[in-house]
Design a protein around this motif. Structure first.
Motif, PDB file in Angstrom:
ATOM      1  N   ILE A  74      -1.088  -5.033 -10.714  1.00 57.94           N
ATOM      2  CA  ILE A  74      -0.320  -4.083 -10.437  1.00 57.94           C
ATOM      3  C   ILE A  74       1.130  -4.713 -10.103  1.00 57.94           C
ATOM      4  N   PRO A  75       2.143  -4.510 -10.512  1.00 56.70           N
ATOM      5  CA  PRO A  75       3.445  -5.058  -9.881  1.00 56.70           C
ATOM      6  C   PRO A  75       3.553  -4.550  -8.530  1.00 56.70           C
ATOM      7  N   GLY A  76       3.925  -5.623  -7.869  1.00 60.94           N
ATOM      8  CA  GLY A  76       4.240  -5.359  -6.164  1.00 60.94           C
ATOM      9  C   GLY A  76       2.610  -5.563  -5.412  1.00 60.94           C
ATOM     10  N   PHE A  77       1.474  -5.571  -6.112  1.00 60.93           N
ATOM     11  CA  PHE A  77       0.498  -5.530  -5.296  1.00 60.93           C
ATOM     12  C   PHE A  77      -0.009  -7.108  -5.191  1.00 60.93           C
ATOM     13  N   GLN A  78      -1.021  -7.253  -4.372  1.00 58.76           N
ATOM     14  CA  GLN A  78      -1.586  -8.662  -3.966  1.00 58.76           C
ATOM     15  C   GLN A  78      -3.222  -8.231  -3.915  1.00 58.76           C
ATOM     16  N   ASN A  79      -3.799  -9.336  -4.311  1.00 61.14           N
ATOM     17  CA  ASN A  79      -5.314  -9.156  -4.273  1.00 61.14           C
ATOM     18  C   ASN A  79      -5.845  -9.861  -3.151  1.00 61.14           C
ATOM     19  N   TYR A  80      -7.155  -9.298  -2.599  1.00 56.00           N
ATOM     20  CA  TYR A  80      -7.882  -9.908  -1.503  1.00 56.00           C
ATOM     21  C   TYR A  80      -9.282  -9.819  -1.515  1.00 56.00           C
ATOM     22  N   TYR A  81      -9.818 -11.013  -1.284  1.00 58.21           N
ATOM     23  CA  TYR A  81     -11.244 -11.052  -1.168  1.00 58.21           C
ATOM     24  C   TYR A  81     -11.802 -11.549   0.149  1.00 58.21           C
ATOM     25  N   PRO A  82     -12.856 -11.342   0.687  1.00 60.89           N
ATOM     26  CA  PRO A  82     -13.172 -11.824   1.903  1.00 60.89           C
ATOM     27  C   PRO A  82     -13.481 -13.212   1.881  1.00 60.89           C
ATOM     28  N   ASP A  83     -13.395 -14.258   2.983  1.00 60.81           N
ATOM     29  CA  ASP A  83     -13.283 -15.674   2.835  1.00 60.81           C
ATOM     30  C   ASP A  83     -14.562 -16.233   2.240  1.00 60.81           C
ATOM     31  N   GLY A  84     -14.332 -17.040   1.254  1.00 62.92           N
ATOM     32  CA  GLY A  84     -15.688 -17.503   0.850  1.00 62.92           C
ATOM     33  C   GLY A  84     -16.117 -16.719  -0.624  1.00 62.92           C
TER      34      GLY A  84
ATOM     35  N   VAL B 185     -19.155  -8.045  -4.188  1.00 65.67           N
ATOM     36  CA  VAL B 185     -17.926  -8.048  -3.575  1.00 65.67           C
ATOM     37  C   VAL B 185     -16.962  -7.357  -4.466  1.00 65.67           C
ATOM     38  N   THR B 186     -16.164  -6.317  -3.853  1.00 65.46           N
ATOM     39  CA  THR B 186     -15.126  -5.550  -4.612  1.00 65.46           C
ATOM     40  C   THR B 186     -13.835  -5.986  -4.245  1.00 65.46           C
ATOM     41  N   MET B 187     -12.968  -6.329  -5.115  1.00 66.63           N
ATOM     42  CA  MET B 187     -11.679  -6.787  -4.898  1.00 66.63           C
ATOM     43  C   MET B 187     -10.653  -5.642  -4.028  1.00 66.63           C
ATOM     44  N   ILE B 188      -9.871  -6.173  -3.321  1.00 68.31           N
ATOM     45  CA  ILE B 188      -9.072  -5.026  -2.685  1.00 68.31           C
ATOM     46  C   ILE B 188      -7.733  -5.488  -3.238  1.00 68.31           C
ATOM     47  N   VAL B 189      -6.986  -4.564  -3.850  1.00 63.79           N
ATOM     48  CA  VAL B 189      -5.557  -4.778  -4.240  1.00 63.79           C
ATOM     49  C   VAL B 189      -4.604  -3.656  -3.340  1.00 63.79           C
ATOM     50  N   TRP B 190      -3.788  -4.553  -2.579  1.00 66.17           N
ATOM     51  CA  TRP B 190      -3.048  -3.894  -1.651  1.00 66.17           C
ATOM     52  C   TRP B 190      -1.392  -4.235  -1.718  1.00 66.17           C
ATOM     53  N   ARG B 191      -0.585  -3.209  -1.312  1.00 66.91           N
ATOM     54  CA  ARG B 191       1.092  -3.455  -1.241  1.00 66.91           C
ATOM     55  C   ARG B 191       1.266  -3.333  -0.002  1.00 66.91           C
ATOM     56  N   ASP B 192       2.220  -4.383   0.374  1.00 66.93           N
ATOM     57  CA  ASP B 192       2.856  -4.349   1.685  1.00 66.93           C
ATOM     58  C   ASP B 192       3.840  -3.144   1.728  1.00 66.93           C
ATOM     59  N   TRP B 193       4.614  -3.199   2.941  1.00 63.13           N
ATOM     60  CA  TRP B 193       5.414  -2.050   3.264  1.00 63.13           C
ATOM     61  C   TRP B 193       6.558  -2.108   2.406  1.00 63.13           C
ATOM     62  N   THR B 194       6.692  -0.931   1.560  1.00 63.35           N
ATOM     63  CA  THR B 194       7.832  -0.819   0.630  1.00 63.35           C
ATOM     64  C   THR B 194       8.547   0.537   1.012  1.00 63.35           C
ATOM     65  N   THR B 195       9.838   0.105   0.911  1.00 60.13           N
ATOM     66  CA  THR B 195      10.980   1.147   1.250  1.00 60.13           C
ATOM     67  C   THR B 195      11.489   1.899  -0.146  1.00 60.13           C
ATOM     68  N   ALA B 196      11.362   3.156  -0.067  1.00 55.29           N
ATOM     69  CA  ALA B 196      12.019   3.975  -1.077  1.00 55.29           C
ATOM     70  C   ALA B 196      12.951   5.109  -0.470  1.00 55.29           C
TER      71      ALA B 196
END
Length: 758
Positions: free
Chosen positions: A168-178, A186-197
């Motif tokens: 997703i544009p503007g999003f990052q992926n995260y997996y637990p270490d290892g 293990v389910t992937m997390i997609v997250w977006r940092d603070w965005t101003t609109a």
């Protein structure tokens, strides 16, 4: 810097200028600055597959959460996402990290005006990505909508709607270490940092608009979704910072947008610096929101000239209290910040503060103001000389205790005339009321001072506590009705500990200094006394005895009982502590002894009855002062310590029960019983000739039969019929071994010889 002297003898009239205050922007708690959900509307529901279940309105703890730790990070992003954005003290978390088909929203409604038309929100999103196991409308979701007062969507570019997915544009992926995308369970997390609109609400001036944030778990209950957000509002305008003496102007477009372009010049960036600015020149800025809305604003170069000014008013000359009244103005915008320096190391940010000086003298006061939105500043200073002229005053205690008086003294003038008619500087007052004095100055002018005199009530003191002094103890006397006390023992505490009989007196004084009459009480020494105990001090070993205390109002025994009477079955010394009606305690005791029961374990000779000679003898080791009684089981009774008795028995009898009863000199009784059984009669001849008489030897007994060679020829309990392995045996003498349980439940064995006769 404009300096002038503000004398306290000049009456200053000050008026508030309402234009100096920044106008409220109708956005209370939009950024959760209160630390709660005031002005926000919460909703919750379940989105189960295609069904909407259990809709409810209200804040739901855990699903609507205020975040206040500005140093904390979200664990589901590997500790990279702050839960509160920089520059803010709080945020709201919508949803949680618990799987389920939970959906929730938060909405805020405001009326658009010139102070809040720039609507800014900041958000961060955390979604659990089911990868390819879900359809788009089944995935965790986050949505932002803007609606007008009729519920219509305010342009598509003001909306934001995202489902969990990869890339997703503007999003990052995260997996637990290892772990990685290909790891099991293990389910992937997609997250977006603070965005101003941001959104421009000027087209809705005077109307209501509603901003709604929505988060949803996946509709299959297996994956979560949540978000953090804050919001704020500002005037929708370009800020022109062009202050007095500036040659360059600084233009700032509203934050929260992107792709800023200024014309003329086609210059990019949110801030435009115009060198050698010319008044009246106009500049345009176009920019886009993060959702794609385009906004255009214009501004002309205007110079902002704030002018700081204020007045002072003396409120209280004696306490050196002043009221500072702001009269500042600005050529553009509003005055948003006020900074006062009172010249004594203290300051204030109020528009119109009140301040009290702790010392007299000349005080240097400075006011600095800031004009918004330009940020232009201005300051003014003045000196205050608060050295007061000598006033007409009345000194002395304006109160007196009942039966006494007080002296009032006038000061500050050369001649006086009191309302009592006296013309002396000091007068003595012995009644309550209002009084005044007229004083004349050297120039002949006069003024008046007033005082109100109060007559204070004397305290009424009493003494509480036990007036009886228990022997060996003390009592506490407590005074009441005043604030401090003095006893005739020279003690000054409210309570005193008394250990000797006598008369004790106390005087009480109030905080106003009024003294009570002397109050006395007499403490008496109690008379000697002690409680009594009645009851039998001897008791039989199989019985109890009852002890009764008397002579007191309450009792406490050393066995823990608090009743007047106790029943015991253990010998020892019993102590009772009695408390009389005065609360005094005394003790008495009684020793109680247990009498052993008479010995009754007697002997019998023999221990079985012989049918041929049924005589039994019994005896017991005797002791003095014990009476015995034998019950021999056949109706015979004898009272000696021994007996010999012959029973009239038959072969069909089972035995007798012999009981010995013993009673000692104290009435303690004991008894013991033995059963004496008839010795089993075994015939010495039997004739198994099938004539119906004596055909079976000892049926119903555990029986073994041996021949003269020691061979076992019978073993059982049916009785022997004179055969061995089905063959009739010859007449002869045979040996038996017989086992049985007698009537005393004792196992017995009999051995003997029987003659088989045919």
């Amino acid at each position: 810097m404009n300096k002038f002297i503000c004398s306290i003898v000049i009456v200053l009239l000050c008026f508030l200028n309402q234009n100096m205050f920044a106008i409220a922007n109708n956005c209370d708690n939009l950024s959760f600055e209160r630390g709660d959900f005031t002005n926000w509307t919460g909703k919750t529901w379940l989105h189960f597959y295609t069904e909407i279940l259990n809709p409810a309105t209200g804040i739901e703890p855990g699903r609507h959460t205020i975040m206040s730790d500005t140093t904390a990070y979200d664990n589901n992003t590997g500790g990279k996402l702050k839960i509160v954005p920089p520059g803010h003290t709080h945020s709201a978390r919508l949803g949680d990290a618990v799987n389920g088909c939970l959906s929730e929203s938060l909405s805020y409604t405001l009326t658009v005006d010139s102070t809040n038309a720039l609507f800014i929100w900041k958000f961060a999103v955390v979604l659990q990505d089911p990868l390819h196991d879900h359809l788009a409308d089944e995935q965790p979701r986050f949505k932002i909508t803007l609606e007008d007062q009729d519920g219509n969507i305010i342009s598509s570019c003001s909306q934001y709607d995202v489902n969990a997915a990869e890339h997703i544009p503007g999003f990052q992926n995260y997996y637990p270490d290892g772990f990685s995308r290909d790891s099991d369970n293990v389910t992937m997390i997609v997250w977006r940092d603070w965005t101003t609109a941001a959104a421009n609400l000027m087209p809705f001036y005077g109307k209501k608009v509603t901003l709604t944030f929505t988060s949803e778990d996946c509709t299959k209950q297996g994956h979560f979704g949540y978000a953090y957000f804050v919001a704020e509002c500002h005037p929708m305008q370009i800020s022109v910072n062009y202050c007095k003496d500036d040659t360059d102007a600084r233009l700032e477009a509203p934050e929260g947008f992107s792709d800023y372009v200024w014309t003329p010049g086609n210059i990019k960036g949110r801030v435009l610096t115009v060198n050698n600015a010319t008044l009246g020149n106009q500049y345009n800025c176009s920019f886009n929101s993060v959702m794609g809305c385009q906004v255009e604003l214009s501004a002309s170069i205007v110079r902002t000239t704030p002018n700081a000014s204020f007045k002072c008013l003396l409120l209280d000359a004696q306490n050196r209290t002043y009221k500072f009244i702001n009269t500042s103005t600005t050529s553009n915008g509003t005055i948003s910040d006020f900074t006062w320096n009172f010249g004594d190391g203290t300051s204030s940010f109020d528009p119109n503060p009140t301040h009290t000086y702790t010392s007299a003298g000349i005080h240097h006061i400075t006011l600095e103001i800031v004009s918004s939105p330009s940020g232009c500043r201005s300051s003014q200073s003045l000196d205050i000389d608060d050295k007061p002229a000598v006033p007409l005053s009345i000194n002395g205690d304006p109160s007196f205790c009942h039966g006494q008086n007080t002296t009032l003294t006038a000061n500050g003038r050369i001649r006086y005339h009191w309302s009592t008619g006296e013309t002396t500087q000091s007068i003595r007052i012995s009644k309550s009321g209002s009084f005044f004095v007229v004083g004349w100055k050297e120039n002949g002018s006069k003024d008046t001072a007033f005082v109100k005199v109060k007559e204070k009530t004397l305290p009424t003191v009493s003494i509480t506590g036990s007036k009886i002094l228990c022997r060996g103890n003390s009592t506490i006397l407590t005074a009441k009705g005043a604030d401090t006390y003095t006893w005739n023992t020279n003690e000054t505490s409210q309570s005193i500990n008394v250990s000797a009989a006598g008369i004790y007196s106390v005087t009480g004084i109030t905080t106003e200094g009024c003294k009570s009459d002397v109050v006395s009480t007499e403490v008496l020494q109690e008379s000697e006394w002690k409680p009594g105990i009645t009851g039998d001090s001897l008791f039989c070993a199989n019985a109890t005895t009852t002890l009764t205390a008397s002579g007191a109002a309450a009792y406490q025994w050393n066995n823990g009982s608090s009743s007047q009477t106790i029943t015991i079955n253990t010998e020892g010394t019993y102590i009772v502590t009695g408390t009389n009606k005065n609360g005094c305690k005394a003790q008495t005791s009684m020793h109680v002894s247990k009498i052993p029961l008479p010995e009754v374990n007697f002997r019998l000779t023999p221990d079985k009855l012989d049918l041929r000679n049924p005589v039994i003898s019994g005896d017991i080791t005797t002791k003095d002062d014990i009476n015995y009684e034998w019950l021999l089981g056949d109706g015979t009774v004898t009272n000696s310590s021994t007996f010999t008795h012959k029973y009239n028995v038959s072969n069909s009898g089972t035995g007798y029960t012999i009981t010995l009863n013993a009673v000692d000199q104290y009435g303690c009784a004991n008894s013991f019983t033995k059963n004496i059984v008839l010795d089993l009669k075994v015939p010495n001849v039997f004739t198994p000739n099938n004539d119906g008489y004596n055909d079976t030897f000892m049926p119903n007994y555990d029986l073994q039969i041996y021949d003269r060679n020691g061979i076992l020829i019978y073993n059982g309990n049916q009785g022997w019929n004179g055969t061995y392995k089905g063959t009739k045996l010859d007449p002869d003498a045979y040996f038996y071994l017989l086992r049985y349980i007698d009537t005393n439940n004792i196992a017995q064995i009999k051995k003997g010889c029987v003659m088989l006769v045919r």
